[in-house]
Design an enzyme around this catalytic site. Structure first.
Site, short mmCIF file in Angstrom:
data_model
loop_
_atom_site.label_atom_id
_atom_site.label_comp_id
_atom_site.label_asym_id
_atom_site.label_seq_id
_atom_site.Cartn_x
_atom_site.Cartn_y
_atom_site.Cartn_z
CG HIS A 16 -1.79 1.06 1.18
ND1 HIS A 16 -3.21 1.01 1.41
CD2 HIS A 16 -1.86 2.69 1.07
CE1 HIS A 16 -3.87 2.00 1.30
NE2 HIS A 16 -2.94 3.02 1.34
CG HIS A 18 -0.67 7.13 -1.19
ND1 HIS A 18 -1.90 7.39 -1.63
CD2 HIS A 18 -1.12 6.53 0.09
CE1 HIS A 18 -2.97 6.80 -1.00
NE2 HIS A 18 -2.40 6.22 -0.07
CE LYS A 102 -7.91 2.34 -0.55
NZ LYS A 102 -6.85 3.14 -0.31
CG HIS A 139 -9.76 4.80 3.42
ND1 HIS A 139 -8.51 5.54 3.58
CD2 HIS A 139 -10.65 5.31 4.36
CE1 HIS A 139 -8.44 6.38 4.50
NE2 HIS A 139 -9.88 6.24 5.02
CG HIS A 177 -4.97 2.49 5.78
ND1 HIS A 177 -6.35 2.41 6.01
CD2 HIS A 177 -4.79 3.23 4.47
CE1 HIS A 177 -6.70 3.01 5.40
NE2 HIS A 177 -6.03 3.48 4.28
CG ASP A 250 -1.48 4.96 4.03
OD1 ASP A 250 -1.69 5.17 2.47
OD2 ASP A 250 -2.38 5.38 4.75
O1 DOR Z 1 -3.36 9.55 5.54
C1 DOR Z 1 -3.73 9.43 4.54
N1 DOR Z 1 -3.12 9.82 3.39
N2 DOR Z 1 -4.77 8.36 4.27
C2 DOR Z 1 -5.16 8.13 3.03
O2 DOR Z 1 -6.07 7.50 3.19
C3 DOR Z 1 -4.78 8.93 2.05
C4 DOR Z 1 -3.42 9.28 2.05
C5 DOR Z 1 -2.98 10.31 0.99
O3 DOR Z 1 -3.28 10.00 -0.12
O4 DOR Z 1 -2.47 11.55 1.33
ZN ZN Z 2 -3.27 5.14 1.38
#
Ligand code: DOR
Ligand code: ZN
Length: 346
Positions: A16, A18, A102, A139, A177, A250
């Site tokens: 997971h 980003h 997702k 999520h 998460h 995450d």
């Molecule tokens: O803290 C987070 N940041 N939780 C999420 O679900 C998305 C993520 C983000 O893309 O910044």
């Molecule tokens: Zn995330």
């Protein structure tokens, strides 16, 4: 008592992650590519990655940011919307580059406004995913404004996830998460098709970390940190070596100014030291013997993918985390900025 000085694991994956886009990519991709062979890449760009065609293009941009000589495979995902069609799901499956879809409840978190307004709107897509064997990545937070922010995960499980699992008993689901004892127990007692990812922050910190001597925007993520008993319950399942829990950082970079703000964004950047941070958490729980399965074996088994070749070694050699890393034209403040981490990549 002597403590372990080196840790050698089969090469791990991040289930997971980003990575963002544009000039953020060359800043963050190398941190992940140094530690992980593969990563499940979240689709919450602006606009979101809702089609296979967009996922293919995004994948090429990510690959262009992988440092020379590094081997890193991004595992792409689609962003589920009220309008995702069964055809799009079949295209995703046939592409061979999409590994999950997702579900962001609309409004739950960063860039979730295009998310699903009610799961019933996504039933055609979910049916196609069940047939295609494409996992649903969730999520798990209720978005009803009446629900207390600390209860959102638990309420989501009761009101949305449990009924959805009844309607789609053959759908593979990852509750992403997880942050509560409730989620840990739900997944632990769930069947073979239900897994969970765990971030480093949710096993290293509890909600006190949000208010340590003042408000701490760099400890703010969603789902938000919970009470100590929840952190402990999650760590307990990991310390049992449960096979359906696996590593998902995450890691979610935001420019410093977007976090240090009157309305700061949710997201903690951990890619710079992800494996090192998990090693700390597992060591503190006396569970280092379970780190390899969590980081390198449970995820591939759940996703039906081969384990990686080769190994990665961490050595006990404390290092100081920089105050910030470059992020495009901006900077990102990493988790544990200015403090020491016990483990270092060899
Ligand atoms: O803290 C987070 N940041 N939780 C999420 O679900 C998305 C993520 C983000 O893309 O910044
Ligand atoms: Zn995330």
């Amino acid at each position: 008592m002597t403590s372990v000085q080196t840790l050698t694991l089969r090469y791990p994956d991040d289930w997971h992650l980003h990575l963002r886009d544009g000039d953020a990519l060359p800043a963050v991709v190398p941190h992940t590519a140094q530690r992980f062979a593969r990563a499940i890449v979240m689709p919450n760009l602006k606009p979101p990655v809702t089609t296979t065609e967009q996922a293919l293009a995004y994948r090429s941009r990510i690959l262009a940011a992988v440092p020379h000589g590094a081997a890193f495979t991004p595992l792409m995902t689609l962003y589920l919307t009220d309008d995702t069609t069964a055809d799009e799901i079949r295209r995703a499956r046939d592409s061979g580059i999409v590994y999950g879809v997702k579900l962001y409840p609309a409004g739950a978190t960063t860039h979730s406004d295009a998310g699903v307004t009610h799961v019933r709107h996504a039933y055609a897509a979910l049916e196609a995913m069940q047939q295609a064997g494409l996992p649903l990545l969730v999520h798990g937070e209720a978005t009803d404004p009446d629900v207390d922010v600390f209860d959102r995960e638990t309420v989501f499980i009761e009101r949305t996830l449990a009924p959805l699992m009844k309607d789609f008993p053959g759908l593979k689901i990852v509750l992403e998460h997880i942050t509560t004892a409730d989620a840990a127990a739900f997944v632990r007692e769930g069947g073979e098709l239900l897994g969970a990812t765990v971030t480093p922050q949710h096993i290293l910190m509890n909600r006190n970390a949000l208010f340590q001597g003042g408000i701490r925007p760099h400890h703010y993520c969603l789902p938000v940190l919970k009470r100590e008993r929840h952190r402990q319950a999650i760590m307990d399942v990991l310390a049992e070596g449960h096979a359906r829990f696996f590593l998902g950082t995450d890691s979610a970079p935001h420019p410093r100014g977007a976090k240090e703000s009157a309305c700061g964004c949710a997201g903690i950047y951990s890619a710079h030291a992800a494996l090192e941070l998990y090693a700390e958490a597992f060591e503190a729980a006396g569970a280092l013997q379970h780190l390899e399965a969590f980081a390198s074996l449970n995820g591939p088994r759940f996703y039906g993918l081969p384990e990686n070749e080769g190994t990665l070694t961490l050595v006990r050699d404390p290092w100081e985390v920089p105050q910030a890393y470059p992020l495009g034209g901006d900077t990102v403040v990493p988790l544990r900025a200015g403090t020491h981490i016990a483990w270092r990549l060899k």
